[in-house]
Motif scaffolding. Structure first.
Motif, mmCIF file in Angstrom:
data_model
loop_
_atom_site.group_PDB
_atom_site.id
_atom_site.type_symbol
_atom_site.label_atom_id
_atom_site.label_comp_id
_atom_site.label_asym_id
_atom_site.label_seq_id
_atom_site.Cartn_x
_atom_site.Cartn_y
_atom_site.Cartn_z
ATOM 1 N N SER A 48 0.843 -1.190 0.000
ATOM 2 C CA SER A 48 0.000 0.000 0.000
ATOM 3 C C SER A 48 0.878 1.239 0.000
ATOM 4 C CB SER A 48 -0.899 0.008 1.241
ATOM 5 O OG SER A 48 -1.377 1.302 1.532
ATOM 6 N N PHE A 49 0.641 2.138 -0.958
ATOM 7 C CA PHE A 49 1.410 3.381 -1.000
ATOM 8 C C PHE A 49 1.169 4.224 0.245
ATOM 9 C CE2 PHE A 49 0.950 2.906 -5.803
ATOM 10 C CZ PHE A 49 2.206 2.346 -5.943
ATOM 11 N N ALA A 50 -0.081 4.261 0.692
ATOM 12 C CA ALA A 50 -0.393 5.045 1.890
ATOM 13 C C ALA A 50 0.357 4.487 3.102
ATOM 14 C CB ALA A 50 -1.898 5.051 2.140
ATOM 15 N N GLN A 51 0.381 3.155 3.225
ATOM 16 C CA GLN A 51 1.097 2.542 4.341
ATOM 17 C C GLN A 51 2.595 2.799 4.231
ATOM 18 O OE1 GLN A 51 -0.146 0.955 7.174
ATOM 19 N NE2 GLN A 51 2.003 1.263 7.754
ATOM 20 N N MET A 52 3.123 2.767 3.024
ATOM 21 C CA MET A 52 4.546 3.071 2.844
ATOM 22 C C MET A 52 4.855 4.505 3.273
ATOM 23 S SD MET A 52 5.367 1.194 -0.797
ATOM 24 C CE MET A 52 5.033 -0.557 -1.052
ATOM 25 N N GLY A 53 3.913 5.404 3.038
ATOM 26 C CA GLY A 53 4.093 6.773 3.518
ATOM 27 C C GLY A 53 4.155 6.825 5.031
ATOM 28 N N ARG A 54 3.290 6.043 5.684
ATOM 29 C CA ARG A 54 3.313 5.995 7.149
ATOM 30 C C ARG A 54 4.597 5.346 7.661
ATOM 31 N NH1 ARG A 54 -2.373 5.214 6.180
ATOM 32 N NH2 ARG A 54 -2.165 2.943 6.013
ATOM 33 N N ASP A 55 5.036 4.291 6.969
ATOM 34 C CA ASP A 55 6.291 3.643 7.365
ATOM 35 C C ASP A 55 7.461 4.612 7.243
ATOM 36 O OD1 ASP A 55 4.843 1.290 7.724
ATOM 37 O OD2 ASP A 55 5.399 0.462 5.771
ATOM 38 N N THR A 56 7.461 5.395 6.178
ATOM 39 C CA THR A 56 8.543 6.361 5.960
ATOM 40 C C THR A 56 8.560 7.414 7.052
ATOM 41 O OG1 THR A 56 8.426 5.996 3.562
ATOM 42 C CG2 THR A 56 9.499 8.023 4.316
ATOM 43 N N ALA A 57 7.389 7.914 7.422
ATOM 44 C CA ALA A 57 7.315 8.918 8.493
ATOM 45 C C ALA A 57 7.814 8.351 9.818
ATOM 46 C CB ALA A 57 5.872 9.421 8.640
ATOM 47 N N GLU A 58 7.451 7.102 10.103
ATOM 48 C CA GLU A 58 7.883 6.486 11.353
ATOM 49 C C GLU A 58 9.390 6.245 11.351
ATOM 50 O OE1 GLU A 58 8.193 4.699 15.050
ATOM 51 O OE2 GLU A 58 6.635 6.011 14.219
ATOM 52 N N LEU A 59 9.937 5.824 10.224
ATOM 53 C CA LEU A 59 11.384 5.631 10.154
ATOM 54 C C LEU A 59 12.118 6.956 10.339
ATOM 55 C CD1 LEU A 59 13.745 3.685 9.700
ATOM 56 C CD2 LEU A 59 13.604 4.220 7.269
ATOM 57 N N MET A 60 11.603 8.012 9.728
ATOM 58 C CA MET A 60 12.203 9.334 9.923
ATOM 59 C C MET A 60 12.213 9.704 11.399
ATOM 60 S SD MET A 60 10.581 11.425 6.679
ATOM 61 C CE MET A 60 11.270 13.014 7.166
ATOM 62 N N SER A 61 11.102 9.438 12.074
ATOM 63 C CA SER A 61 11.017 9.738 13.499
ATOM 64 C C SER A 61 12.077 8.969 14.278
ATOM 65 C CB SER A 61 9.618 9.405 14.010
ATOM 66 O OG SER A 61 9.539 9.563 15.410
ATOM 67 N N GLN A 62 12.233 7.689 13.959
ATOM 68 C CA GLN A 62 13.199 6.871 14.675
ATOM 69 C C GLN A 62 14.635 7.286 14.388
ATOM 70 O OE1 GLN A 62 12.699 2.681 15.087
ATOM 71 N NE2 GLN A 62 10.494 2.742 14.707
ATOM 72 N N LEU A 63 14.859 7.873 13.223
ATOM 73 C CA LEU A 63 16.191 8.362 12.885
ATOM 74 C C LEU A 63 16.433 9.789 13.398
ATOM 75 C CD1 LEU A 63 16.543 7.049 9.207
ATOM 76 C CD2 LEU A 63 17.668 6.148 11.253
ATOM 77 N N GLY A 64 15.420 10.361 14.044
ATOM 78 C CA GLY A 64 15.555 11.707 14.584
ATOM 79 C C GLY A 64 15.487 12.802 13.533
ATOM 80 N N ILE A 65 14.866 12.502 12.382
ATOM 81 C CA ILE A 65 14.740 13.490 11.301
ATOM 82 C C ILE A 65 13.411 14.215 11.455
ATOM 83 C CG2 ILE A 65 14.590 13.820 8.814
ATOM 84 C CD1 ILE A 65 16.294 11.278 8.504
ATOM 85 N N THR A 66 13.464 15.487 11.766
ATOM 86 C CA THR A 66 12.240 16.266 11.988
ATOM 87 C C THR A 66 11.823 17.058 10.742
ATOM 88 O OG1 THR A 66 13.570 18.077 12.886
ATOM 89 C CG2 THR A 66 12.668 16.480 14.456
ATOM 90 N N GLU A 67 12.751 17.212 9.804
ATOM 91 C CA GLU A 67 12.435 17.875 8.532
ATOM 92 C C GLU A 67 13.469 17.443 7.510
ATOM 93 O OE1 GLU A 67 11.118 22.303 7.322
ATOM 94 O OE2 GLU A 67 13.276 22.112 7.684
ATOM 95 N N ALA A 68 13.023 17.202 6.275
ATOM 96 C CA ALA A 68 13.951 16.760 5.235
ATOM 97 C C ALA A 68 13.456 17.217 3.876
ATOM 98 C CB ALA A 68 14.086 15.239 5.252
ATOM 99 N N ASP A 69 14.376 17.296 2.935
ATOM 100 C CA ASP A 69 14.008 17.352 1.532
ATOM 101 C C ASP A 69 13.782 15.914 1.089
ATOM 102 O OD1 ASP A 69 14.207 20.115 1.309
ATOM 103 O OD2 ASP A 69 16.330 20.041 0.796
ATOM 104 N N VAL A 70 12.880 15.719 0.132
ATOM 105 C CA VAL A 70 12.511 14.363 -0.288
ATOM 106 C C VAL A 70 12.511 14.296 -1.808
ATOM 107 C CG1 VAL A 70 10.715 12.582 -0.245
ATOM 108 C CG2 VAL A 70 11.105 14.002 1.787
ATOM 109 N N PHE A 71 13.113 13.227 -2.332
ATOM 110 C CA PHE A 71 13.078 12.944 -3.765
ATOM 111 C C PHE A 71 12.505 11.547 -3.958
ATOM 112 C CE2 PHE A 71 15.616 11.268 -7.562
ATOM 113 C CZ PHE A 71 14.658 11.663 -8.474
#
Length: 255
Positions: free
Chosen positions: A72-95
């Motif tokens: 699911s693309f929507a779920q992948m978006g949620r997974d990406t946000a959670e991984l960013m959180s775990q990596l301590g990334i609060t803002e990023a550029d995205v490609f």
């Protein structure tokens, strides 16, 4: 690759793989469907001169093993946000490239605070963005339809190399039975406030009129570069890199 850091995080049931190259402000790269993070090898060295480049491999792709849930693309978006959180990334550029761009749209839709600037390459927000024969091909995809190199790269890094056929089948299932939240409405694109770079190849698999309308919805202009759906990033990336560097304001002076 020199200076590469690799790891896994427990994310929504996944053992999710990531790589970090370089240092500086984070720039997240999201791969295409059935691809691995190595698809970005032609552009990583240049980008990592200026940024901390973070590669993420989604459910069932690359080093990230599949689990018992649909793609699911929507779920992948949620997974990406959670991984960013775990990596301590609060803002990023995205490609995001191709399906990775669709994931990026879900990321910015649900978490606008996480995305400073958004670059999308060969991206759709609904299935009718593709030429009809492409839609049919996706819905009836078989493992034999894809370049041998894609399968070999999957098998080289996947925890379960024999799952290539299962991954293709799950992708076809997603196309035939899309989650109602997997694609966006035009009004949702209009609500995205982050600056957007939208790039397509001049021989891409996306309908030109759709791409131009998508650019309007995202308050940007469509940039068309020479190449098909893959070649402008895999074999002749310099023009794409120029656009990315200008858009993301990459310079040797950045911290």
């Amino acid at each position: 690759m020199r200076g590469k850091k690799c790891g896994y995080k427990k994310v929504n049931g996944l053992n999710m793989y990531y790589e970090i190259h370089g240092s500086g402000k984070p720039l997240i790269l999201l791969h295409g469907q059935f691809a691995t993070a190595s698809m970005f090898d032609p552009i990583i060295p240049e980008l990592a001169l200026h940024r901390q480049v973070v590669l993420i491999e989604q459910q069932g792709h690359g080093h990230t093993a599949d689990i018992n849930r649909p793609l699911s693309f929507a779920q992948m978006g949620r997974d990406t946000a959670e991984l960013m959180s775990q990596l301590g990334i609060t803002e990023a550029d995205v490609f995001g490239y191709s399906a990775g761009g669709t994931v990026a749209l879900h990321l910015v839709k649900s978490n606008p605070h996480l995305v400073r600037k958004l670059a999308l390459a060969s991206t759709i927000y609904s299935m009718d963005g593709y030429f009809p024969y492409i839609v049919e091909g996706i819905k009836h995809a078989s493992a034999d339809d894809f370049p041998l190199q894609m399968r070999q790269e999957y098998e080289r890094v996947a925890p379960h190399p024999d799952n290539w056929f299962k991954l293709i089948a799950k992708g076809a299932e997603m196309a035939n039975n899309p989650n109602t939240e997997d694609f966006l409405e035009p009004t949702q694109l209009q609500q995205i406030t982050a600056p957007v770079l939208l790039v397509n190849g001049d021989r891409d698999i996306i309908r030109p009129e759709y791409a131009n309308e998508m650019a309007k919805l995202l308050h940007t202009n469509l940039i068309v570069v020479a190449g098909d759906h893959v070649s402008y990033i895999s074999t002749q990336p310099q023009i794409l890199l120029g656009h990315l560097k200008k858009f993301f304001e990459l310079s040797h002076n950045q911290p």
